[in-house]
Design an enzyme around this catalytic site. Sequence first.
Site, PDB file in Angstrom:
ATOM      1  N   SER A  29       0.842  -1.195   0.000  1.00  7.46           N
ATOM      2  CA  SER A  29       0.000   0.000   0.000  1.00  7.46           C
ATOM      3  C   SER A  29       0.878   1.245   0.000  1.00  7.46           C
ATOM      4  O   SER A  29       2.060   1.181  -0.346  1.00  7.46           O
ATOM      5  CB  SER A  29      -0.945  -0.029   1.199  1.00  7.46           C
ATOM      6  OG  SER A  29      -1.953   0.951   1.074  1.00  7.46           O
ATOM      7  N   ASN A  30       0.342   2.396   0.353  1.00  8.39           N
ATOM      8  CA  ASN A  30       1.112   3.650   0.363  1.00  8.39           C
ATOM      9  C   ASN A  30       0.617   4.558   1.476  1.00  8.39           C
ATOM     10  O   ASN A  30      -0.307   4.204   2.213  1.00  8.39           O
ATOM     11  CB  ASN A  30       1.013   4.333  -1.005  1.00  8.39           C
ATOM     12  CG  ASN A  30      -0.422   4.623  -1.378  1.00  8.39           C
ATOM     13  OD1 ASN A  30      -1.098   5.421  -0.732  1.00  8.39           O
ATOM     14  ND2 ASN A  30      -0.915   3.953  -2.410  1.00  8.39           N
ATOM     15  N   HIS A  31       1.204   5.751   1.583  1.00  5.28           N
ATOM     16  CA  HIS A  31       0.951   6.652   2.717  1.00  5.28           C
ATOM     17  C   HIS A  31      -0.279   7.542   2.571  1.00  5.28           C
ATOM     18  O   HIS A  31      -0.467   8.442   3.375  1.00  5.28           O
ATOM     19  CB  HIS A  31       2.168   7.562   2.940  1.00  5.28           C
ATOM     20  CG  HIS A  31       3.317   6.866   3.591  1.00  5.28           C
ATOM     21  ND1 HIS A  31       3.216   6.311   4.847  1.00  5.28           N
ATOM     22  CD2 HIS A  31       4.565   6.633   3.161  1.00  5.28           C
ATOM     23  CE1 HIS A  31       4.387   5.774   5.163  1.00  5.28           C
ATOM     24  NE2 HIS A  31       5.219   5.946   4.151  1.00  5.28           N
ATOM     25  N   SER A  32      -1.094   7.355   1.553  1.00  5.93           N
ATOM     26  CA  SER A  32      -2.254   8.234   1.365  1.00  5.93           C
ATOM     27  C   SER A  32      -3.156   8.209   2.605  1.00  5.93           C
ATOM     28  O   SER A  32      -3.523   7.139   3.092  1.00  5.93           O
ATOM     29  CB  SER A  32      -3.053   7.781   0.144  1.00  5.93           C
ATOM     30  OG  SER A  32      -4.251   8.510   0.069  1.00  5.93           O
ATOM     31  N   ALA A  96      -4.842   7.313  -4.262  1.00  6.61           N
ATOM     32  CA  ALA A  96      -3.482   6.882  -4.580  1.00  6.61           C
ATOM     33  C   ALA A  96      -3.555   5.389  -4.902  1.00  6.61           C
ATOM     34  O   ALA A  96      -3.315   4.537  -4.046  1.00  6.61           O
ATOM     35  CB  ALA A  96      -2.550   7.154  -3.409  1.00  6.61           C
TER      36      ALA A  96
END
Length: 218
Positions: A29-32, A96
């Site tokens: 996943s990512n930091h969104s 994102a």
Amino acid sequence: GRHGPLAGARVVVTAGPTREPIDPIRFISNHSSGRMGYALAEAARDAGAQVTLITGPTERQLPFEVEVVHVQTAAEMAEAVQAAVETADALIMCAAVADYRPSRVAPEKIKKTEEQLSLPLERTIDILASVQRPGLVKVGFAAETERLLEHGRAKLEAKRLDLLVANDARETMGREESQAYLLTAEREPEALPRLPKTVLAEIIVDRVARLVRARRAT
Ligand code: C5P
């Protein structure tokens, strides 16, 4: 009924990250944080629109008087967006979305060994590029770490967007504020000052309202 510059319009907003499973307990996943997307959904609602918010997992409080669709993966988000835009006037794609996912999801927890481990990844669907409904106003976001305007311009064209909001990924992800550029096909990029995301959302929604009106007039 609702009042405001988007009264009578239907707006689809995506927000947050996606999660791409590796095995039953792990994901990429990512930091969104979802902050910008949720602010956009609220601003569009306050401008009178009927809003569908399609969101990946976030910690944010769900907005009132907005239809919310929860998704995990890029594929699920793609499906939800395709369904929601059928009757929509505008799509604001703020999520994102993961660009890659594991080619294969392991059915059981992957056990560690002393060896190095590689995970083959494959591209996810580009949701924004794949949505091609005539008359739909399409807005995209670009978070970059370098050559912001150049990459932004390329995305505006490749994904056939009406508006692209470009900002520095390091400066915006997870923060309350953002310094953005607005890019359209017709005009020079417009640099906005550093603003709270709630204020930036109102500016973007105002542009979307103008684009929807212009589209309806033709
Ligand atoms: O190409 P890039 O991922 O930088 O483009 C960002 C824009 O495209 C954002 O609006 C994002 O929501 C959207 N996007 C998408 N599907 C993807 C990747 C990005 O719709 N798989």
